[in-house]
Motif scaffolding. Structure first.
Motif, PDB file in Angstrom:
ATOM      1  N   GLY A 130       0.808  -1.223   0.000  1.00 53.64           N
ATOM      2  CA  GLY A 130       0.000   0.000   0.000  1.00 53.64           C
ATOM      3  C   GLY A 130       0.833   1.261   0.000  1.00 53.64           C
ATOM      4  O   GLY A 130       0.351   2.318   0.408  1.00 53.64           O
ATOM      5  N   ASN A 131       2.108   1.186  -0.421  1.00 57.39           N
ATOM      6  CA  ASN A 131       2.908   2.421  -0.492  1.00 57.39           C
ATOM      7  C   ASN A 131       3.449   2.675  -1.906  1.00 57.39           C
ATOM      8  O   ASN A 131       4.532   3.202  -2.073  1.00 57.39           O
ATOM      9  N   ALA A 132       2.654   2.255  -2.915  1.00 62.13           N
ATOM     10  CA  ALA A 132       3.100   2.479  -4.299  1.00 62.13           C
ATOM     11  C   ALA A 132       3.347   3.973  -4.521  1.00 62.13           C
ATOM     12  O   ALA A 132       2.563   4.808  -4.082  1.00 62.13           O
ATOM     13  N   ASP A 133       4.469   4.276  -5.167  1.00 59.53           N
ATOM     14  CA  ASP A 133       4.887   5.666  -5.365  1.00 59.53           C
ATOM     15  C   ASP A 133       5.481   5.730  -6.776  1.00 59.53           C
ATOM     16  O   ASP A 133       6.645   5.390  -6.983  1.00 59.53           O
ATOM     17  N   ASP A 134       4.646   6.144  -7.737  1.00 60.73           N
ATOM     18  CA  ASP A 134       5.059   6.100  -9.145  1.00 60.73           C
ATOM     19  C   ASP A 134       6.306   6.939  -9.403  1.00 60.73           C
ATOM     20  O   ASP A 134       7.191   6.547 -10.161  1.00 60.73           O
ATOM     21  N   GLU A 135       6.357   8.097  -8.763  1.00 62.58           N
ATOM     22  CA  GLU A 135       7.495   8.992  -8.999  1.00 62.58           C
ATOM     23  C   GLU A 135       8.794   8.333  -8.530  1.00 62.58           C
ATOM     24  O   GLU A 135       9.817   8.347  -9.216  1.00 62.58           O
ATOM     25  N   TYR A 136       8.735   7.695  -7.356  1.00 64.05           N
ATOM     26  CA  TYR A 136       9.926   7.026  -6.819  1.00 64.05           C
ATOM     27  C   TYR A 136      10.302   5.831  -7.692  1.00 64.05           C
ATOM     28  O   TYR A 136      11.475   5.561  -7.943  1.00 64.05           O
ATOM     29  N   GLN A 137       9.281   5.132  -8.187  1.00 64.93           N
ATOM     30  CA  GLN A 137       9.560   3.993  -9.069  1.00 64.93           C
ATOM     31  C   GLN A 137      10.258   4.453 -10.351  1.00 64.93           C
ATOM     32  O   GLN A 137      11.206   3.813 -10.812  1.00 64.93           O
ATOM     33  N   HIS A 138       9.795   5.575 -10.915  1.00 65.11           N
ATOM     34  CA  HIS A 138      10.489   6.132 -12.089  1.00 65.11           C
ATOM     35  C   HIS A 138      11.951   6.437 -11.758  1.00 65.11           C
ATOM     36  O   HIS A 138      12.854   6.164 -12.548  1.00 65.11           O
ATOM     37  N   HIS A 139      12.167   7.015 -10.577  1.00 64.99           N
ATOM     38  CA  HIS A 139      13.515   7.396 -10.150  1.00 64.99           C
ATOM     39  C   HIS A 139      14.421   6.161 -10.072  1.00 64.99           C
ATOM     40  O   HIS A 139      15.544   6.159 -10.610  1.00 64.99           O
ATOM     41  N   ILE A 140      13.946   5.101  -9.426  1.00 66.34           N
ATOM     42  CA  ILE A 140      14.740   3.871  -9.284  1.00 66.34           C
ATOM     43  C   ILE A 140      15.003   3.254 -10.665  1.00 66.34           C
ATOM     44  O   ILE A 140      16.113   2.810 -10.970  1.00 66.34           O
ATOM     45  N   MET A 141      13.971   3.237 -11.515  1.00 63.18           N
ATOM     46  CA  MET A 141      14.133   2.649 -12.852  1.00 63.18           C
ATOM     47  C   MET A 141      15.124   3.475 -13.679  1.00 63.18           C
ATOM     48  O   MET A 141      15.897   2.919 -14.460  1.00 63.18           O
ATOM     49  N   HIS A 142      15.112   4.789 -13.468  1.00 60.63           N
ATOM     50  CA  HIS A 142      16.061   5.654 -14.162  1.00 60.63           C
ATOM     51  C   HIS A 142      17.497   5.342 -13.696  1.00 60.63           C
ATOM     52  O   HIS A 142      18.406   5.190 -14.518  1.00 60.63           O
ATOM     53  N   LEU A 143      17.668   5.197 -12.380  1.00 57.14           N
ATOM     54  CA  LEU A 143      19.005   4.884 -11.847  1.00 57.14           C
ATOM     55  C   LEU A 143      19.548   3.585 -12.438  1.00 57.14           C
ATOM     56  O   LEU A 143      20.738   3.434 -12.651  1.00 57.14           O
ATOM     57  N   VAL A 157      12.114  -0.707  -4.406  1.00 52.80           N
ATOM     58  CA  VAL A 157      11.108   0.328  -4.645  1.00 52.80           C
ATOM     59  C   VAL A 157      10.105   0.477  -3.504  1.00 52.80           C
ATOM     60  O   VAL A 157       9.537   1.557  -3.313  1.00 52.80           O
ATOM     61  N   HIS A 158       9.930  -0.552  -2.708  1.00 55.19           N
ATOM     62  CA  HIS A 158       8.953  -0.417  -1.604  1.00 55.19           C
ATOM     63  C   HIS A 158       9.613   0.078  -0.312  1.00 55.19           C
ATOM     64  O   HIS A 158       9.021   0.035   0.760  1.00 55.19           O
ATOM     65  N   LYS A 159      10.849   0.573  -0.439  1.00 53.25           N
ATOM     66  CA  LYS A 159      11.570   1.200   0.672  1.00 53.25           C
ATOM     67  C   LYS A 159      11.686   0.283   1.884  1.00 53.25           C
ATOM     68  O   LYS A 159      11.228   0.614   2.978  1.00 53.25           O
ATOM     69  N   PRO A 160      12.292  -0.892   1.688  1.00 52.00           N
ATOM     70  CA  PRO A 160      12.446  -1.818   2.809  1.00 52.00           C
ATOM     71  C   PRO A 160      13.500  -1.323   3.794  1.00 52.00           C
ATOM     72  O   PRO A 160      14.313  -0.457   3.449  1.00 52.00           O
ATOM     73  N   THR A 161      13.512  -1.874   5.010  1.00 50.54           N
ATOM     74  CA  THR A 161      14.559  -1.496   5.966  1.00 50.54           C
ATOM     75  C   THR A 161      15.806  -2.354   5.786  1.00 50.54           C
ATOM     76  O   THR A 161      16.880  -1.996   6.248  1.00 50.54           O
TER      77      THR A 161
END
Ligand SMILES: Nc1ncnc2c1ncn2[C@@H]1O[C@H](COP(=O)(O)OP(=O)(O)O)[C@@H](O)[C@H]1O
Ligand SMILES: [Mg+2]
Length: 220
Positions: free
Chosen positions: A110-123, A152-156
């Motif tokens: 439940g923490n999908a974040d399209d902008e962050y996913q784009h960022h990771i995919m860009h990296l 992408v789901h920002k794990p610890t």
């Protein structure tokens, strides 16, 4: 903090234990790299930390979680909420495209974040693959998608098993950089198993797995 205290693991039918009284502590937000010969027990150690298997003896504590989990629901919640795993075999879902494969856990969480996913995919230079089905990817592309999915789901905690094993030198450099930088910026703890000295040397703590134990000394 990951705290591993004197764990041992002996598989049935094997002449000797794979891990024997192995101990290590990894502080939150830091990285540990593990090198070692094939068959020395690196993947076994990661699967014990992920709670996929249990040690015969010893204890593993990850933050407030003491393993093994009391039930399968607690284990599932831990893996979904706190853990990102890059497996040696990538375990992508063949019929889903790249975007949906990467978004899988963050949607569950439940923490999908399209902008962050784009960022990771860009990296990881896989932005242009978003719509491609996973079964059409090369090995190196699958590897990068698996890394994006783990981050992408920002794990610890991220556990990565030979994350650059299938990549050429330049791509390996890019992927290692994305992996370490993303973990450092989110204060995510990273445990990475690798055969690459370049990838291993980026870690805060460098260890070799030999004779069932982790040592700070390189084998001579
Ligand atoms: N589930 C299992 N059952 C029996 N033996 C296993 C199992 N998993 C790993 N092993 C054995 O344990 C040893 C260490 O394996 P592994 O952890 O995969 O090594 P590495 O990742 O360092 O190459 C190998 O001898 C392997 O055959
Ligand atoms: Mg392995």
């Amino acid at each position: 903090m990951i705290s591993i205290d004197s764990i041992s693991k002996h598989f049935e039918g094997q002449p000797a234990p794979v891990l024997e009284h192995l101990s290590v502590e990894v502080a939150d937000g830091t990285s540990l790299s593990i090198r070692g010969a094939s068959g020395s027990g690196k993947s076994t150690l990661l699967s014990l930390i992920a709670g996929f298997d249990t040690p015969d003896r010893g204890t593993i504590t990850i933050g407030r979680h003491a393993l093994p989990f009391s039930d399968s629901k607690a284990a599932d919640n831990f893996r979904r909420d706190e853990l990102g795993v890059v497996f040696q075999s990538y375990n992508l879902i063949d019929c889903l495209n790249v975007w949906d494969n990467i978004a899988f856990t963050s949607r569950l969480k439940g923490n999908a974040d399209d902008e962050y996913q784009h960022h990771i995919m860009h990296l990881l230079a896989i932005e242009t693959l978003a719509k491609k089905p996973a079964h059409q990817l090369s090995g190196g592309e699958q590897q990068r998608v698996a890394i994006a999915r783990a981050l992408v789901h920002k794990p610890t905690l991220v556990l990565a098993d030979e994350p650059t094993g299938n990549l050429d030198e330049a791509t390996s450099e890019m992927v290692a950089s994305a992996l370490y930088q993303t973990c450092a910026s989110l204060r995510t703890t990273l445990v990475v198993v690798t055969h690459s000295n370049d990838v291993a040397d980026r870690a805060n703590m460098l260890r070799w797995l030999r004779h069932g134990q982790l040592s700070a000394d390189a084998p001579c």
